[in-house]
Design an enzyme around this catalytic site. Structure first.
Site, short mmCIF file in Angstrom:
data_model
loop_
_atom_site.label_atom_id
_atom_site.label_comp_id
_atom_site.label_asym_id
_atom_site.label_seq_id
_atom_site.Cartn_x
_atom_site.Cartn_y
_atom_site.Cartn_z
CD GLU A 190 -23.43 2.66 45.33
OE1 GLU A 190 -24.30 2.36 46.16
OE2 GLU A 190 -22.29 3.03 45.66
CD GLU A 266 -24.82 -1.78 47.70
OE1 GLU A 266 -24.82 -0.80 48.49
OE2 GLU A 266 -23.88 -2.03 46.93
#
Length: 628
Positions: A190, A266
């Site tokens: 991320e 995710e």
């Protein structure tokens, strides 16, 4: 251009990938690659392949339960395990490495393959994961200011490379092409959400170059689905979206790079919880997301299929990533509302997910039966005895200080600290201080009040003094921020100057109370006399047969629990968590020692063991699905 991209997106849907039921065969090489139309398919031995992964973190799970958790994931219909590696759980501040017990990452990967599950390997070094400092070691914060996750900091890059070499030693022999279960390796984590002002493309390119040189060709990122978040993704790397649950998310990803696979890296069946929020709860809408993945043939990873526990001091915290306000420390439990609960129990949603996935598998493909849930027990109520006051636990640091050091700068990660100074006589006045994270303030042995970072408090009113007074500040901490730019600035302790009115206080004395994962604190001989509430309490509990239990601390205030020297984690009557998971391997047949450090209570309260975690909601808290 957009119309052409959308048409290509529609062409990518490949339900045939669901029918590829190939499992890893330990020692037998498998050819995993990107291919198919527009190079958007995952291919396994030349056939389209749907990755149905479930996230679980071996470092959050007692090792003796790894197999049960893996078997539960497979019986739910998943064919792969995705997991983060927490660097700071492996390397000590003196650069020694511990790969024993639940840190044996290589053994966990091997077990995945033995259980017929592929692996998505996510070594970071930054991983977020609601873990202290996002998995990075706090020795990186020894200086008061530092830049992390960038090539400009040579010291950080040297530490990162040392860690990454360890990860490569584990991963490369276990790649699918080398007979192991690892299909892909993730680059960092991320990075597009970091947003520090010193983010750089070359940092992410460093990871691609590192893994490519080691021999790992199949790489992916895990990012939000926006162009801003994906901008640091190197070319040729698969796009993992957090989450990717509709055509729009996949279309945006392919506008960025139309020639690689995209998948939902995710997908959140629950969400994180902080102290003071509601209890863990499943996100029911994700059932429809999994049905959509199965219809489309898109690959996905459920974050998390099983959450586990933030044992010790491993729980992280959230905050405003730019200015550090809105501080939110994470619970000790990491149940997450996952389909496989904290001690391996299977929820109602588990069986619903299983039914959905089973319904799309090829005719005749039968899922294995779910494994048995580990035994859990109740322990009758018992009351510990007081051992010593909290004030007798601190170890003084020699010398008076005009400038207060951060705990990181003197080698302590979290724990408690005691600050003592003399305040002059004078009228009532505000005491200004930055307390990271929770401070009890005393004047001449009497409590004045609390300074709580969660509430944004930075001052407290000090009463009138007719003569110089003794000021004591007992500082307790939570885990370091684990997400966003503020990870570089988060330090523990009383930070910077403390002022009475507009006058700085000088001549501080400092005493420390570090907390160990493997031993409860002991009294410091001859160091008593510090005026503060709280203390250490201890009980011996006899058990005929060890089994999982949950230590119920609802009658206590705020503190820490050790069982036979194992630090279970934090408790706090703020809730929602009232019970701390204690796995069977922390217990013995016969005598077991339970030690409690409570930062408020002077008298002990009853404790019991329960066969499940507390489920009371208390207040509703929304599952945010990564939409901050």
């Amino acid at each position: 251009m957009l119309a052409a991209t959308l048409a290509m997106a529609a062409a990518q849907a490949s339900p045939v990938a669901v029918g590829n039921m190939q499992e890893p065969q330990p020692g037998k090489a498998a050819d995993f690659a990107f291919g198919g139309e527009h190079n958007r398919e995952f291919m396994l031995d030349g056939k389209p392949f749907q990755i149905r992964a479930g996230e679980m973190h071996p470092q959050r799970i007692p090792r003796q339960y790894w197999k049960q958790r893996l078997q539960a994931a497979k019986a739910m219909g998943l064919n792969a395990i995705s997991f983060y590696v927490f660097w700071n759980g492996l390397e000590t501040p003196d650069h020694k490495w511990d790969f024993s017990g639940s840190n044996d990452i290589a053994a966990f990967i091997d077990m995945c393959g033995q259980e017929g599950l592929w692996v998505l390997f996510r070594p970071g070094p930054f991983v977020c994961g609601e873990w202290d400092l996002g998995g990075m070691p706090t020795y990186l914060l020894k200086a008061d200011e530092t830049k992390l996750r960038c090539t400009a900091n040579a010291e950080f890059m040297a530490a990162q490379k040392r860690y990454m070499e360890k990860m490569a030693d584990i991963a490369i022999p276990r790649l699918s092409k080398n007979g192991g279960p690892i299909l892909m390796v993730q680059l960092e984590n991320e990075y597009g959400s970091y947003r520090t002002g010193h983010d750089e493309h070359q940092y992410m390119e460093w990871f691609k170059d590192f893994w490519t040189r080691k021999g790992a060709e199949d790489l992916f990122v895990s990012e939000g689905a926006s162009q801003a978040q994906l901008q640091y993704t190197p070319k040729g790397v698969a796009l993992g979206l957090n989450p990717g649950e509709n055509d729009g998310a996949f279309d945006r990803a392919w506008q960025f790079n139309p020639e690689v696979p995209a998948f939902s890296a995710e997908t959140y069946p629950g969400w994180i919880r902080h102290w003071g929020e509601g209890n863990w709860a499943p996100a029911r809408g994700v059932l429809n997301s999994v049905r959509w993945f199965m219809q489309k043939g898109y690959s996905f990873n459920m974050f998390l299929v099983h959450g586990g526990t933030n044992f010790g001091l491993t729980a992280g915290s959230n905050t405003n990533p730019f200015n550090g306000t809105a501080f939110q420390p994470d619970l000790t439990s990491y149940d997450y509302g996952s389909p496989v609960g904290e001690h391996g129990n299977l929820t109602k949603e588990y069986f619903e997910y299983r039914d959905i996935i089973q319904g799309f598998l090829p005719q005749g493909a039968k899922l294995p039966e779910p494994p048995a849930v580990p035994e859990s027990i109740d322990i009758p109520e018992f009351t510990p005895k007081a051992v010593c006051p909290l004030g007798e636990l601190f170890k003084p640091v020699k010398g008076a200080k005009d400038t207060l050091p951060t705990l990181e700068s003197i080698g302590q990660n979290q724990g408690l600290a005691l600050y003592t100074a003399t305040v002059p006589a004078g009228p009532a006045a505000p005491l200004h201080l930055t307390a990271n994270d929770y401070a009890q303030v005393y004047l001449d042995g009497k409590p004045v009040g609390i300074v709580d970072r969660m509430k944004g408090q930075t001052s407290i009113d000090l009463p009138e003094r007719h003569k110089p007074g003794k000021l004591e500040i007992v500082l307790d901490t939570f885990g370091h921020v684990n997400y966003g730019a503020f990870i570089e600035k988060d330090r523990k302790g009383v930070i910077g100057e403390v002022k009475l009115g507009d006058q700085p206080l000088r001549g501080w004395k400092l005493a420390l109370l570090p907390l160990a994962d493997n031993a409860a604190p002991q009294p410091q001989k001859g160091k008593g006399g510090i005026a503060c509430t709280g203390g250490i309490f201890r009980a011996n509990v006899e058990l005929d047969k060890p089994a999982d239990t949950f230590i119920d601390m609802k009658d206590w205030s705020k503190g820490y629990v050790w069982v036979n020297g194992h630090l279970l984690g934090r408790y706090w009557n703020l809730g929602p968590q009232e019970r701390l998971y204690c796995p069977a391997n922390f217990l013995h047949k016969g005598k077991n020692t339970v030690t409690v450090l409570d930062t408020f209570l002077k008298e002990p309260r009853p404790i019991r063991g329960c066969n499940e975690r507390n489920l009371e909601i208390h207040k509703e808290t929304k599952a945010l699905n990564n939409q901050w």
